[in-house]
Design a protein around this motif. Structure first.
Motif, PDB file in Angstrom:
ATOM      1  N   CYS A  37      41.006  41.544  59.575  1.00  0.00           N
ATOM      2  CA  CYS A  37      41.671  40.805  58.503  1.00  0.00           C
ATOM      3  C   CYS A  37      42.463  41.762  57.629  1.00  0.00           C
ATOM      4  CB  CYS A  37      40.643  40.055  57.667  1.00  0.00           C
ATOM      5  SG  CYS A  37      39.632  41.138  56.651  1.00  0.00           S
ATOM      6  N   HIS A  59      33.829  43.931  60.366  1.00  0.00           N
ATOM      7  CA  HIS A  59      32.846  43.196  59.562  1.00  0.00           C
ATOM      8  C   HIS A  59      32.829  41.703  59.875  1.00  0.00           C
ATOM      9  CE1 HIS A  59      36.649  43.046  57.346  1.00  0.00           C
ATOM     10  NE2 HIS A  59      36.252  41.847  56.972  1.00  0.00           N
ATOM     11  N   GLU A  60      33.668  41.239  60.824  1.00  0.00           N
ATOM     12  CA  GLU A  60      33.713  39.811  61.189  1.00  0.00           C
ATOM     13  C   GLU A  60      33.210  39.737  62.628  1.00  0.00           C
ATOM     14  OE1 GLU A  60      37.787  38.630  60.512  1.00  0.00           O
ATOM     15  OE2 GLU A  60      37.693  39.222  58.398  1.00  0.00           O
ATOM     16  N   GLU A 139      32.694  34.746  58.935  1.00  0.00           N
ATOM     17  CA  GLU A 139      32.746  35.561  57.710  1.00  0.00           C
ATOM     18  C   GLU A 139      34.064  35.404  56.955  1.00  0.00           C
ATOM     19  OE1 GLU A 139      33.375  38.866  54.966  1.00  0.00           O
ATOM     20  OE2 GLU A 139      34.531  38.402  56.741  1.00  0.00           O
TER      21      GLU A 139
HETATM   22 ZN   LIG Z   1      37.602  40.275  56.778  1.00  0.00          ZN
END
Ligand SMILES: [Zn+2]
Ligand SMILES: [Zn+2]
Length: 349
Positions: A37, A59-60, A139
């Motif tokens: 992202c 982190h996703e 997330e």
């Molecule tokens: Zn993210």
């Protein structure tokens, strides 16, 4: 095993790292898919003040449990809560660990999931039988859902969301899932169409339309009850307090890179609730998972590209050169593994 490590600004490398060290009581996860992202893009561009180098990003997360527990046995598909909380700070004491002063997000303040295997505590995973790309979308959507929860959205509200990137889309989906009228605002026509697919009831193209005029005509002259800012520009920070209705609410998810000058009388005159929103709570993860499990979310519409680990440094460079070209990139780690029947079990729809 392989990992994608950011050595410094613009320098992401596929490297070999040791197997993770076993953590007593933790689950061993095989990482299947990881979403990238704006946070990862900012880290790559050297514009994320929270990241330190070298750092394994990611982190996703979509993963399969390799070594499980009685509650979460081997073979279970999970997504991961990438934040930590200290339990001691003012936020933690108030029951708001999402805003923990000492939070360490995977891939930001500690090494993340762009690697083959990872140990995670049982309390940090959410089992679900969804596809890996849906699990990796949880997330990023929770961040918008949390902003919607902060804004206390009800079906009677008219909500305007500034920005239809990854975070804005989560806010749009969250607002729409609560039955509120949802106005999506962006300068990019393709992003507005995605916003509509996600649940926006009205669209404003800020490149060709007067946002202020449109917002007033859509709200009987009052302005929206809630504005969620998901862009992070001084203009849109200001516009949120200017356009919101009297006694309305403003929720900021992003942050502007430079200081913002406000007409502060609007805060008082309108008696506004101005709120920040950071990360997400466990209950936001549960809400997003139930929303995705219903199966109506247009998963393919929000994914701009799918790449292998080997292709990831190249696509992040392209994204850095043309930030508007992508919203969500999925790294499919299965394609970088030695092939096995199990690893190709799920084809990408
Ligand atoms: Zn993210
Ligand atoms: Zn804390």
């Amino acid at each position: 095993m392989k990992a994608l490590s950011l050595f410094k600004e613009g320098d992401l490398r596929l490297i070999d790292v040791p197997e993770p060290i076993p953590v007593p009581g933790a689950l061993l996860l095989q990482i299947e898919m990881v979403g990238l992202c704006g946070t990862d893009l900012n880290s790559f561009r050297g514009r994320n003040p929270l990241v330190t180098y070298p750092r394994i990003l990611g982190h996703e997360i979509a993963a399969t449990v390799l070594e499980g527990t009685a509650k979460v046995p081997a073979g279970t598909r999970v997504t991961v809560h990438p934040y930590t909380h200290c339990g001691q700070c003012a936020s933690c004491r108030r029951g708001r660990p999402n805003a923990c002063k000492n939070n360490q997000t995977l891939g930001v303040q500690r090494d993340g999931a762009l690697t083959e295997r990872l140990y995670m505590p049982e309390a940090s995973v959410y089992p679900s039988e969804m596809s890996f790309q849906e699990l990796a979308l949880v997330e990023p959507l929770t961040v918008g859902f949390h902003a919607v929860a902060r804004g206390r959205v009800t079906p009677d509200d008219v909500v305007a969301i500034f920005g239809c990137g990854g975070i804005g889309l989560g806010a749009i989906a969250g607002t729409a899932s609560r039955g509120a009228r949802t106005i999506a605002i962006d300068v990019d026509d393709a992003k507005l169409r995605t916003a509509q697919a996600v649940g926006a009831t009205d669209l404003i193209d800020a490149a060709t339309e007067n946002v202020s005029d449109r917002l007033r005509s859509l709200t009987g002259g009052h302005g929206p009850d809630l504005i969620i800012e998901a862009i992070g520009l001084p203009e849109t920070f200001r516009m949120a307090v200017e356009e919101v209705a009297f006694t309305g609410r403003v929720v900021y998810i992003g942050y502007a890179k430079e200081p913002v000058a406000y007409e502060t009388k609007l805060f008082v005159q309108k008696e506004l609730d101005i709120l920040g929103s950071r990360n997400a709570l466990r209950e936001d993860f549960i809400s997003v998972i139930s929303m995705l499990e219903e199966g109506h979310f247009p998963v393919d519409a929000v994914i701009s590209a799918k790449v292998t680990m080997e292709e990831t440094p190249g696509i992040l460079s392209s994204w850095a050169n043309t930030p508007s070209a992508f919203t969500k990139i999925m790294v499919d780690l299965r394609k970088s593994r030695p092939s096995s029947a199990e690893s190709t079990q799920e084809s990408i729809p």
